[in-house]
Design an enzyme around this catalytic site. Structure first.
Site, short mmCIF file in Angstrom:
data_model
loop_
_atom_site.label_atom_id
_atom_site.label_comp_id
_atom_site.label_asym_id
_atom_site.label_seq_id
_atom_site.Cartn_x
_atom_site.Cartn_y
_atom_site.Cartn_z
N ASP A 100 -114.47 109.38 -85.03
CA ASP A 100 -115.84 109.72 -85.37
C ASP A 100 -115.94 109.73 -86.89
OD1 ASP A 100 -118.49 110.96 -84.99
OD2 ASP A 100 -117.68 111.57 -83.04
N GLU A 268 -124.51 106.20 -83.72
CA GLU A 268 -125.36 107.15 -82.98
C GLU A 268 -126.74 107.09 -83.63
OE1 GLU A 268 -125.74 111.88 -81.86
OE2 GLU A 268 -125.37 111.23 -83.90
N HIS A 336 -121.12 114.83 -75.44
CA HIS A 336 -120.84 116.23 -75.73
C HIS A 336 -122.06 117.00 -76.24
CE1 HIS A 336 -120.53 113.92 -79.38
NE2 HIS A 336 -120.69 115.03 -80.07
#
Ligand code: NOJ
Ligand code: CA
Length: 542
Positions: A100, A268, A336
């Site tokens: 990430d 994202e 998540h």
């Protein structure tokens, strides 16, 4: 085709996957120990890549999305040597690893921010977004934080506000400062040199905001009853998807990925396909390789996406129309930050059947599928007693702990996750990997079958997509085609059976049914779909 175009991704929340040392927190060694489950053995799930949410040193205010050192590993998870070992172990079995990348903000404990807030003259001052108050002393504009409240924090000592689009412990970096850009792009290079295959880029769409700091306008569609987040009172016009600047940021990152062979970036980002298109770099495709399409999930700016065939078809068709030629979508049914798939699909005893249909769609669409750990066994949101809550962020009314609970490996009290006290409560251990591995008709078995079929079928791996008209309104059906290889998918969203004509070329071909993945069956002239059932028929399987 590149590996990330043909591959299936598995999203690991490292804190909750497997704990190797009994401290109740999942870690890198735990992941290494469980790799057989993911790939490289005959009964593995068969994924091609894993994405780890942040493993960097962090005060864990936002569970790793508040990074205090981009070049390290948090001791809870292990150390750099263990990360190297994990990467090597994955590569040995042909699995790629993406980390990430958190470019929008650091932790307030990052040395850059500590220096930045020390004084107005500090060389790091301009690394963050400091601004004077308005004449009446109020914050520079009306932007809201994603977790509630205004996105500005007053710093008494230096007499200015700093911007934090998330928690106040997550100050936003100033990417308009070339020194920030250089330092942050060097972070990518550092991990690429260590062998990492790519990055999932956190909130890419907020990295560059309006330099004039204009107020966001009110959102006329905001309904406090259905919206999960107070931030949606506004339309995020000036601090999210601020084009073309945010698309430029995608290009800067892509240029770095291109310095290394076969690396990939998945962003994202939020918005309709036309907005996602910009992150791909438009027609030039010189932006990020993949941009998540979260519209099958919903729940960010809108309520959760309803279980409805026409809605799902419309979302996929819009993606096909809206992305530039040659761009590949990226699909996810959970992560998540959002209530788990099973928990979103109802509580009427049919939710697992629906989850099977959703899995069949995810794994047969054109686009790269991302599976959130535990989705493949049907883990649900776990109720968290108030005294065990961990997530300080309010994402909607609740925190995000329910969807982050320990992976359920077996039916022992801690589900085989830890020998200690798990950091979050464990869910219903009757839902577990060991049991589902023994059952050829389990949800896990279905995921394995679908992944195997996808790998074996050119049409599913890289074929075109065309949705079919003329089906009953509850049925979403489409054909994937690549040369002579063809796949037909029909998904019945209704609780009652539906029947459709099997397209001629699929008659007598092997058929996979979501409710009985182990059943050997061939398609006949009529395709009878049970309630909440999908079928996948391929022309080229033996
Ligand atoms: C999106 C991440 O998925 C979420 O967990 C995090 O809180 C925010 N970005 C802020 O980094
Ligand atoms: Ca541990």
């Amino acid at each position: 085709m590149a590996w990330w175009q043909e591959g299936v991704f598995y999203h690991i929340y490292p804190r909750s996957f497997a704990d190797s040392n009994g401290d109740g927190i999942g870690d890198l060694r735990g992941i290494i120990a469980r790799l057989d489950y993911l790939a490289g053995t005959p009964d593995a799930l068969g994924v091609d890549a894993i994405w780890l949410t942040p493993t960097y040193p962090s005060p864990m205010k936002d569970f790793g999305y508040d990074v205090s050192d981009y070049l390290g590993v948090h001791p809870d998870f292990g150390d750099l040597d263990t990360m190297d070992e994990l990467i090597a172990a994955c590569h040995n079995r042909g699995v790629r690893v993406i980390l990430d990348y958190v470019p929008n903000h650091t932790s307030d404990q990052h040395p850059w921010f500590r220096a930045s807030r020390a004084s107005r003259e500090n060389p790091f001052r301009d690394w963050y977004c400091w601004h004077d108050p308005r004449p009446d002393g109020s914050p520079p504009n009306n932007w809201l934080g994603a977790f509630g409240g205004i996105a500005w924090e007053w710093d008494e000592r230096t007499g200015q506000f700093y911007l934090h689009s998330f928690l106040k412990e997550q100050p936003d970096l100033n990417w308009r400062n070339p020194a920030v850009r250089t330092a942050m792009l060097d972070v990518m290079r550092y991990w690429f040199r260590r062998g990492v295959d790519g990055f999932r880029i956190d909130v890419l769409g907020m990295v560059l905001k309006d330099p004039l700091l204009r107020d966001n306008p009110p959102n006329p569609d905001y309904d406090p009853a259905t919206s999960r987040r107070a931030r949606n009172r506004q339309r995020l016009v000036y601090n999210r998807n601020y084009a073309p600047d945010c698309y430029e940021a995608a290009r800067w990152m892509r240029a770095v990925a291109d310095e290394f062979p076969e690396r990939m970036l998945v962003g994202e980002v939020f918005g309709p396909p036309e907005v996602l298109a910009g992150y791909y770099g438009g027609e030039r495709l010189d932006g990020i390789h993949l941009a998540f399409n979260f519209n099958l999930l919903g729940g960010y700016d809108t309520p959760f996406t309803p279980w409805d065939a026409r809605t799902w078809r419309a979302i996929v068709d819009a993606s096909e129309r809206g992305l530039p030629a040659g761009a590949q979508p990226a699909w996810a049914l959970g992560n998540h930050d959002q209530s788990r798939l099973l928990s979103r699909l109802g509580n009427d005893g049919l939710e697992e059947r629906r989850a099977r249909v959703a899995a069949a769609i995810l794994l047969t669409l054109r686009g790269t599928p991302f599976i959130y750990y535990g989705e493949e066994i049907g883990m649900r949101d776990v109720p968290i007693p108030p005294d065990r809550e961990q997530d300080p962020a309010r994402f909607g009314s609740a925190g995000r702990d329910p969807e982050r609970t320990p992976m359920q490996w077996d039916d022992t009290p801690n589900a085989g996750f830890t020998t200690g006290i798990p950091w979050l409560p464990v869910g219903d251990t009757r839902i577990n990997v060991a049991a589902q591995r023994r059952d050829p008709n389990s949800l896990l078995a279905l995921y394995r079958r679908l992944i195997t079929l996808r790998h074996a079928t050119p049409a599913l791996r890289r074929g075109s997509y065309r949705s079919l008209d003329g089906c009953p309104p509850d049925v979403f059906a489409y054909v994937r085609a690549e040369g002579a290889s063809r796949a037909f998918i029909a998904a019945n969203f209704a609780a009652e059976p539906r029947s459709i004509a099997t397209p001629a070329e699929f008659i007598d071909r092997p058929l996979l049914r979501t409710s009985h993945p182990a059943r050997e069956e061939r398609a006949t002239v009529r395709l009878d779909l049970d309630g909440c059932e999908a079928c996948v028929i391929v022309t080229d399987a033996a």
